[in-house]
Design an enzyme around this catalytic site. Structure first.
Site, PDB file in Angstrom:
ATOM      1  N   HIS A   6      -7.072  -5.887  -0.349  1.00  0.00           N
ATOM      2  CA  HIS A   6      -5.975  -4.938  -0.200  1.00  0.00           C
ATOM      3  C   HIS A   6      -4.852  -5.538   0.646  1.00  0.00           C
ATOM      4  O   HIS A   6      -5.017  -5.685   1.854  1.00  0.00           O
ATOM      5  CB  HIS A   6      -6.505  -3.655   0.433  1.00  0.00           C
ATOM      6  CG  HIS A   6      -5.482  -2.559   0.473  1.00  0.00           C
ATOM      7  ND1 HIS A   6      -4.899  -2.066  -0.667  1.00  0.00           N
ATOM      8  CD2 HIS A   6      -4.938  -1.878   1.510  1.00  0.00           C
ATOM      9  CE1 HIS A   6      -4.043  -1.115  -0.329  1.00  0.00           C
ATOM     10  NE2 HIS A   6      -4.042  -0.988   0.976  1.00  0.00           N
ATOM     11  N   ASP A   9     -16.225 -19.945  -9.077  1.00  0.00           N
ATOM     12  CA  ASP A   9     -15.654 -20.147  -7.750  1.00  0.00           C
ATOM     13  C   ASP A   9     -15.754 -18.898  -6.880  1.00  0.00           C
ATOM     14  O   ASP A   9     -15.105 -18.790  -5.843  1.00  0.00           O
ATOM     15  CB  ASP A   9     -14.180 -20.562  -7.877  1.00  0.00           C
ATOM     16  CG  ASP A   9     -13.366 -19.548  -8.675  1.00  0.00           C
ATOM     17  OD1 ASP A   9     -13.955 -18.565  -9.184  1.00  0.00           O
ATOM     18  OD2 ASP A   9     -12.143 -19.726  -8.803  1.00  0.00           O
ATOM     19  N   SER A  33       0.851  -1.191   0.000  1.00  0.00           N
ATOM     20  CA  SER A  33       0.000   0.000   0.000  1.00  0.00           C
ATOM     21  C   SER A  33       0.891   1.247   0.000  1.00  0.00           C
ATOM     22  O   SER A  33       1.672   1.429  -0.924  1.00  0.00           O
ATOM     23  CB  SER A  33      -0.946  -0.063   1.198  1.00  0.00           C
ATOM     24  OG  SER A  33      -1.978   0.861   1.063  1.00  0.00           O
ATOM     25  N   ILE A  58     -14.597 -16.080  -7.651  1.00  0.00           N
ATOM     26  CA  ILE A  58     -13.430 -15.227  -7.909  1.00  0.00           C
ATOM     27  C   ILE A  58     -13.403 -14.853  -9.389  1.00  0.00           C
ATOM     28  O   ILE A  58     -13.520 -15.729 -10.261  1.00  0.00           O
ATOM     29  CB  ILE A  58     -12.127 -15.963  -7.538  1.00  0.00           C
ATOM     30  CG1 ILE A  58     -12.039 -16.137  -6.011  1.00  0.00           C
ATOM     31  CG2 ILE A  58     -10.906 -15.245  -8.076  1.00  0.00           C
ATOM     32  CD1 ILE A  58     -10.873 -16.991  -5.556  1.00  0.00           C
ATOM     33  N   ASP A  82      -8.853  -5.693  -4.906  1.00  0.00           N
ATOM     34  CA  ASP A  82      -8.441  -4.632  -3.977  1.00  0.00           C
ATOM     35  C   ASP A  82      -9.443  -3.485  -4.050  1.00  0.00           C
ATOM     36  O   ASP A  82      -9.606  -2.874  -5.108  1.00  0.00           O
ATOM     37  CB  ASP A  82      -7.039  -4.141  -4.362  1.00  0.00           C
ATOM     38  CG  ASP A  82      -6.448  -3.183  -3.335  1.00  0.00           C
ATOM     39  OD1 ASP A  82      -7.215  -2.396  -2.729  1.00  0.00           O
ATOM     40  OD2 ASP A  82      -5.222  -3.204  -3.150  1.00  0.00           O
ATOM     41  N   ASP A 133     -18.139 -14.292 -13.190  1.00  0.00           N
ATOM     42  CA  ASP A 133     -17.340 -15.320 -12.499  1.00  0.00           C
ATOM     43  C   ASP A 133     -16.818 -16.374 -13.465  1.00  0.00           C
ATOM     44  O   ASP A 133     -15.653 -16.806 -13.396  1.00  0.00           O
ATOM     45  CB  ASP A 133     -18.205 -15.963 -11.392  1.00  0.00           C
ATOM     46  CG  ASP A 133     -17.441 -16.911 -10.489  1.00  0.00           C
ATOM     47  OD1 ASP A 133     -16.278 -17.246 -10.811  1.00  0.00           O
ATOM     48  OD2 ASP A 133     -18.008 -17.322  -9.459  1.00  0.00           O
ATOM     49  N   ASP A 163     -13.379 -16.788 -16.352  1.00  0.00           N
ATOM     50  CA  ASP A 163     -12.067 -17.432 -16.211  1.00  0.00           C
ATOM     51  C   ASP A 163     -12.166 -18.953 -16.280  1.00  0.00           C
ATOM     52  O   ASP A 163     -11.183 -19.657 -16.062  1.00  0.00           O
ATOM     53  CB  ASP A 163     -11.392 -16.985 -14.908  1.00  0.00           C
ATOM     54  CG  ASP A 163     -12.267 -17.227 -13.686  1.00  0.00           C
ATOM     55  OD1 ASP A 163     -13.140 -18.113 -13.738  1.00  0.00           O
ATOM     56  OD2 ASP A 163     -12.077 -16.529 -12.674  1.00  0.00           O
TER      57      ASP A 163
END
Ligand SMILES: *[C@@H]1O[C@H](CO)[C@@H](O)[C@H](O)[C@H]1NC(C)=O
Ligand SMILES: *[C@@H]1O[C@H](CO)[C@@H](O)[C@H](O)[C@H]1NC(C)=O
Ligand SMILES: *[C@@H]1O[C@H](CO)[C@@H](O)[C@H](O)[C@H]1NC(C)=O
Ligand SMILES: *[C@@H]1O[C@H](CO)[C@@H](O)[C@H](O)[C@H]1NC(C)=O
Ligand SMILES: *[C@@H]1O[C@H](CO)[C@@H](O)[C@H](O)[C@H]1NC(C)=O
Ligand SMILES: *[C@@H]1O[C@H](CO)[C@@H](O)[C@H](O)[C@H]1NC(C)=O
Ligand SMILES: *[C@@H]1O[C@H](CO)[C@@H](O)[C@H](O)[C@H]1NC(C)=O
Ligand SMILES: [Ca+2]
Length: 528
Positions: A451, A278, A197, A280, A413, A271, A274
């Protein structure tokens, strides 16, 4: 090309530990050396405040408003507290932790937020890996812990801003190396930086301004293009009506229940892009979310969005452009709205933005943010206090001296856009006319990570940013990005991938940009 997962990665770290100080010293000897530092060390602009020998793991009391207790699990070590006067109106407080078992490596740990707090977790983490480590207060006490947005110490103190923007890490490195040399009676063989950060920005600034300070830099989720990153935080709050009082009264406001709908709809739309459903979104940049899918039909008023709310979401998931149409800062990644850090920033102007503009840009503690706009964002970047932008692709001096830079960014993030880290990579690539930066700079994008940590992703890979859902200390360089950096610097073995571990114990191979994370039906790998 599909890269296999890391079974074949050579673990070099243990090899390099052979350079450990031949140590015939016992605890008593170390303690004597430690206590004598206070009397015997004469360093420019520096006062040694205290030295303590810590023989056993314990909780130590720390000064200042940041934090009152901190763990030391990596004892035995010598703790040196010191202050460096940087100008007649500014000073950097710092500590050096010097473990008995030292492998000849020096490290400076960075800060977070508008930080002014020593990072005791990083000191503990890195000394447990036998680094001699320094952390600084970045030139001011505060702006960390429970209030990472505190900035009052900056008001009308340009030299304190300079410490924060570029100087604190540098003087910490210069003086820290001298303390290390005095204590161990030999200089550190290699020097490292670790942070995330603001720490990622500090590492970048070190590579740009003081390329000789560090051989290896690990800077995660860097707050680079700082003025626009902070300005974008302010503009996002406005997308949802804040800072009107209360924000909930704004027609743009989206209730927590509606955010749940939005998240579900984003996953429904993106989702599977990719290849795996999942939760993500591996590549949020390929997600073109259409909030219209949730717009109320006919008489519907429940569980749907008004056109005004749809427009607010379009604003959120679009890049921030300036008054002349230029890109100021990349967009908020779809999926990140589900992060626990997110609701706070939509409920009012984020304190990083309001405090930075109050105490640093406008020098007006009463500044009213009702009409915060692109004009404010652009003014902040034009003033660029202390040269804090840290948005410059010329890392040639760092590259020429053989420096190695590792960076990573969570794809989910909610505070600093992962797309900005790709943008910085591309900026360096264009500036240095190198299509790939692999010989000295590698960026790992971490699917599903928030983050510096957090999130559903395999978010733990030795980045040392504790308190962000990052568990355990992986001690092989295939799973630990700090040790991977050591292998790169000292053994010339660059990391092709980093393996992260999720909270549930599952692992995933993280890929270096511009490779992509791809599913081949059995495992996640990396593809060009
Ligand atoms: C530590 O080593 C010193 C000699 O370097 C010796 O005089 C002392 O007795 C040792 N102390 C312990 C506790 O073994
Ligand atoms: C640092 O500054 C303080 C306050 O101005 C002063 O008292 C102190 O002597 C200075 N220390 C050094 C080492 O210059
Ligand atoms: C430090 O404090 C924590 C919380 O009070 C406690 O759980 C832990 O056991 C302490 N550690 C040591 C080494 O005293
Ligand atoms: C000591 O401080 C002066 C300014 O106060 C500065 O010019 C000098 O570079 C500093 N020395 C170190 C080692 O930081
Ligand atoms: C606020 O003070 C800083 C120096 O601390 C200066 O750079 C900046 O221009 C000032 N802002 C305004 C709006 O005058
Ligand atoms: C914000 O803008 C509105 C409309 O132009 C104006 O009435 C109000 O005074 C402004 N508020 C501030 C604090 O500048
Ligand atoms: C890694 O950690 C494990 C325990 O977690 C330990 O048994 C092993 O010796 C460590 N390896 C190295 C190289 O430090
Ligand atoms: Ca997926």
């Amino acid at each position: 090309m599909l890269c296999p997962s890391a079974a074949t990665v050579v673990i070099l770290f243990s090899t390099w530990t052979l350079s450990a100080a031949a140590s015939s010293q016992n605890h008593t000897d170390w303690e004597t050396s430690c206590l004598s530092l206070q009397k015997n060390l004469q360093l420019e602009n520096t006062t040694i405040l205290d030295t303590t020998y810590i023989a056993e793991p314990q909780n130590i009391t720390t000064p200042g408003i940041c934090r009152s207790t901190a763990p030391v699990n990596s004892a035995p070590l010598c703790r040196v507290q010191f202050v460096i006067n940087t100008t007649s109106s500014s000073a950097v407080h710092a500590e050096a932790w010097l473990p008995d078992t030292w492998y000849g490596r020096f490290l400076v740990a960075g800060d977070g937020g508008l930080g002014g707090c020593l990072d005791y977790d990083a000191l503990d983490y890195t000394t447990s890996l036998h680094f001699a480590s320094v952390s600084t207060d970045n030139g001011h006490d505060g702006g960390g812990g429970s209030d990472p947005g505190d900035a009052h110490q900056f008001l009308n103190h340009p030299e304190v801003i300079n410490d924060f923007a570029f100087r604190a890490i540098h003087v910490g490195a210069v003086i820290g190396k001298q303390i290390v040399q005095a204590y161990y009676t030999r200089a550190a063989a290699k020097s490292y930086f670790l942070g995330c950060s603001t720490g990622g920005r500090q590492g970048t600034q070190a590579a740009l301004k003081f390329p000789d300070d560090f051989d290896g830099i690990l800077g995660g989720a860097p707050a680079t293009d700082f003025n626009n990153a902070v300005g974008a935080l302010g503009m996002i709050s406005r997308a949802f009506g804040a800072p009107t009082s209360p924000s909930e009264a704004s027609p743009k406001w989206i209730t927590p229940d509606l955010w749940v709908l939005v998240t579900t709809e984003i996953l429904r739309q993106c989702d599977a892009l990719d290849g795996v459903v999942d939760g993500i979104i591996a590549e949020p940049d390929s997600c073109e979310f259409r909030p219209e899918a949730l717009q109320c039909n006919g008489d519907e008023t429940e569980n749907c969005l008004t056109p005004t709310q749809v427009e607010a979401l379009h604003n959120l998931y679009s890049p921030l452009y300036g008054l002349q149409g230029q890109l100021l800062y990349p967009r908020f990644p779809p999926g990140a709205e589900a992060d626990p850090l997110t609701p706070a920033r939509f409920a009012g102007i984020h304190p990083f933005a309001s405090n930075w503009f109050r105490f640093v840009v406008y020098n007006d503690t009463e500044h009213d943010f009702s009409n915060f706009s692109l004009t404010d964002v652009e003014l902040g970047d034009q003033i660029n206090p202390g040269g804090i932008a840290t948005f410059d692709g010329d890392l040639s001096a760092f590259r020429t001296r053989g420096g190695k830079f590792l960076t990573y960014h969570g794809s989910r993030d909610p505070l600093l856009s992962p797309t900005n880290s790709k943008r910085v990579y591309d900026l360096i690539s264009h500036t240095l006319s190198l299509p790939l930066l692999d010989d000295f700079y590698r960026l790992f994008l971490v699917p599903g990570m928030g983050h510096c940590g957090n999130g559903l992703g395999a978010n733990s890979f030795g980045q040392g940013i504790l308190g962000f859902g990052v568990n355990g200390i992986a001690n092989s360089s295939s799973h630990n990005i700090l040790l991977a950096l050591v292998d790169w610097v000292e053994g010339d073995v660059a990391p092709d991938t980093i393996i992260g571990t999720a909270v549930d114990g599952s692992m995933r191979t993280h890929c270096r940009y511009p490779q992509r994370s791809v599913w081949n039906g059995m495992v996640w790998g990396c593809s060009n």
